[in-house]
Enzyme design. Structure first.
Site, PDB file in Angstrom:
ATOM      1  N   LYS A  83      18.638  45.667  41.587  1.00  0.00           N
ATOM      2  CA  LYS A  83      17.239  46.076  41.773  1.00  0.00           C
ATOM      3  C   LYS A  83      16.927  47.469  41.240  1.00  0.00           C
ATOM      4  CE  LYS A  83      15.637  42.998  45.328  1.00  0.00           C
ATOM      5  NZ  LYS A  83      16.802  42.213  45.760  1.00  0.00           N
ATOM      6  N   GLU A 105       6.404  46.499  48.751  1.00  0.00           N
ATOM      7  CA  GLU A 105       6.662  45.714  49.952  1.00  0.00           C
ATOM      8  C   GLU A 105       8.146  45.383  49.953  1.00  0.00           C
ATOM      9  OE1 GLU A 105       5.442  44.316  47.178  1.00  0.00           O
ATOM     10  OE2 GLU A 105       7.193  43.030  46.895  1.00  0.00           O
ATOM     11  N   SER A 369      25.060  39.686  41.609  1.00  0.00           N
ATOM     12  CA  SER A 369      23.859  40.535  41.654  1.00  0.00           C
ATOM     13  C   SER A 369      23.940  41.687  42.640  1.00  0.00           C
ATOM     14  CB  SER A 369      22.631  39.668  41.975  1.00  0.00           C
ATOM     15  OG  SER A 369      22.834  38.921  43.161  1.00  0.00           O
TER      16      SER A 369
HETATM   17  C1  LIG Z   1      16.777  40.780  45.823  1.00  0.00           C
HETATM   18  C2  LIG Z   1      18.086  40.188  45.468  1.00  0.00           C
HETATM   19  C3  LIG Z   1      18.187  38.932  44.823  1.00  0.00           C
HETATM   20  C4  LIG Z   1      16.998  38.054  44.526  1.00  0.00           C
HETATM   21  O1  LIG Z   1      16.036  38.569  43.675  1.00  0.00           O
HETATM   22  P1  LIG Z   1      15.873  38.105  42.166  1.00  0.00           P
HETATM   23  O2  LIG Z   1      14.615  38.744  41.732  1.00  0.00           O
HETATM   24  O3  LIG Z   1      15.810  36.614  42.145  1.00  0.00           O
HETATM   25  O4  LIG Z   1      17.056  38.599  41.434  1.00  0.00           O
HETATM   26  C5  LIG Z   1      19.439  38.480  44.452  1.00  0.00           C
HETATM   27  N1  LIG Z   1      20.557  39.184  44.740  1.00  0.00           N
HETATM   28  C6  LIG Z   1      20.501  40.382  45.369  1.00  0.00           C
HETATM   29  C7  LIG Z   1      21.774  41.098  45.649  1.00  0.00           C
HETATM   30  C8  LIG Z   1      19.268  40.917  45.757  1.00  0.00           C
HETATM   31  O5  LIG Z   1      19.237  42.101  46.387  1.00  0.00           O
END
Ligand SMILES: *Cc1c(COP(=O)(O)O)cnc(C)c1O
Length: 383
Positions: A83, A105, A369
């Protein structure tokens, strides 16, 4: 209509917001090619975030599954997920637009923390809208945002979760067009889906270079979990025109048949939410349905317009993983590799296991992610 992806995307907003979006669009178009902006972004991504994130060949996972699995280590970024790539980019745009305050938000607080971090770094005031229910569940993230100097605005209307937080943030923007609204995924009205994807595309650009160095060829498949779709589009974008499979993994929650899930690409139908058109989980009146996943970053009733379009043209493959399967994968990756994944990312890991026959003999890049520190308490309570 502007900013469409097939039948999706666009700008479905009240007239009071049109001026704001037009200004944002022209600022972004102007700044994205600006050398100074690019240099500043590059500097922050390398020295502040810690990019490039490694592409790690997970030997044990590969052995276990029977095909080569590389993990794109977004969990190693500052603040622990992808993010931050986006919040830094947009915070720079906010400064370029001479804004003094950013608002956002947040559901579980991950985007709120990443926004508060970027705002602190760049000297912007920060106001985060969060539902009261979410704030109680994620108290530590509320404290984190406050320590970073953000004002956390607790939303007490309706179900007191993410949807109400978005509604209130939009209301605030209408009354205060002098602030910058920092969106956390490839969703919302144009130009957000394009802009956020551009900021996250660094993931795929790096991965492409890294896999060519390690394997001398492109991967066969890319796999990512999908909430709004930003980590997925970030990885996929650079490979859209290549002969590389793209797999999007959605949360089946307690099971698709229970109605407690957030499998938007799988079960959604075209509809409008929060200013854009996408595949949406909606009732007969077109109201967004209540959605659920153990991974709070994945429980959104809509999904980005670009992944929606990629599904329609059959460029995207998609599948679902239940809470239980994700938790099993969470434990497996922790024990086997010493990597505690975010529950969101654990969905992608579980999918590889579940669909292993489809990946036989292939080279796969999985987007890890985020890291799972935030989920340790949740998982430990499951016993
Ligand atoms: C917020 C988040 C997601 C989901 O958001 P996307 O916009 O679909 O990437 C996925 N993995 C993590 C670790 C997150 O913090």
């Amino acid at each position: 209509m502007k900013g469409t992806f097939g039948q999706y995307g666009g700008q479905y907003v009240p007239p009071q917001l049109q001026g704001y979006l037009d200004e944002l669009e022209s600022s972004y178009e102007g700044i994205k090619k600006d050398r100074k902006f690019q240099a500043e972004m590059k500097h922050l991504l390398s020295d502040y975030v810690g990019r490039p994130s490694p592409l790690y060949l997970s030997a044990k996972l590969s052995k276990r599954l029977g095909f080569k699995v590389y993990l794109k280590r977004e969990d190693l970024n500052h603040t622990g997920a992808h993010k931050i790539n986006n919040t830094l980019g947009q915070a720079l745009i906010a400064k370029h637009m001479s804004r003094k305050e950013v608002i956002a938000e947040t559901g579980a607080g991950q985007h709120g923390v990443a926004t508060a971090t970027a705002a602190a770094l760049l000297g912007l005031r920060c106001r985060i809208f969060m539902g009261e229910v979410d704030a109680e569940k994620q108290r530590l993230n509320v404290y984190r945002m406050q320590m970073l100097g953000a004002q956390v605005h607790i939303v007490k209307s309706g179900l007191r979760t993410l949807k109400e937080a978005v509604d209130e943030a939009i209301g605030y923007l209408i009354e205060h067009p002098e602030v910058y609204y920092l969106l956390g995924s490839v969703v919302g009205p144009h130009p957000y889906p394009t802009m956020v994807r551009d900021f996250q595309a660094v993931i795929g650009k790096e991965a492409r270079k890294q896999i060519l160095e390690k394997e001398g060829k492109l991967p066969d498949a890319l796999v990512a979990c999908v909430g709004g779709g930003s980590n997925a589009m970030g990885l996929f974008y650079e490979f859209l025109n290549d002969d590389v499979e793209l797999h999007a993994v959605e949360p089946a929650g307690k099971g698709l048949e229970t109605g407690k899930h957030a499998a938007t690409l799988t079960l959604g139908t075209p509809g409008v939410i929060h200013g854009f058109r996408c595949l949406l989980l909606q009732d007969k009146e077109g109201n967004p349905m209540e959605v659920y996943s153990i991974a709070s970053g994945l429980d959104y009733p809509g999904v980005g317009p670009e992944p929606s379009m990629l599904k329609d043209i059959k460029r995207l493959r998609y599948g679902t993983v239940t809470d239980k399967e994700a938790v099993d994968a969470f434990h497996m990756l922790s024990r086997e590799e010493g990597l505690i994944p975010a529950l969101e990312s654990a969905h992608a890991v579980a999918y590889l296991d579940k669909e292993r026959a489809a990946f036989k003999g292939k080279i796969v890049i999985l987007n890890l992610s985020g890291r799972g520190d935030k989920d340790v308490e949740t998982v430990s309570k499951l016993g």
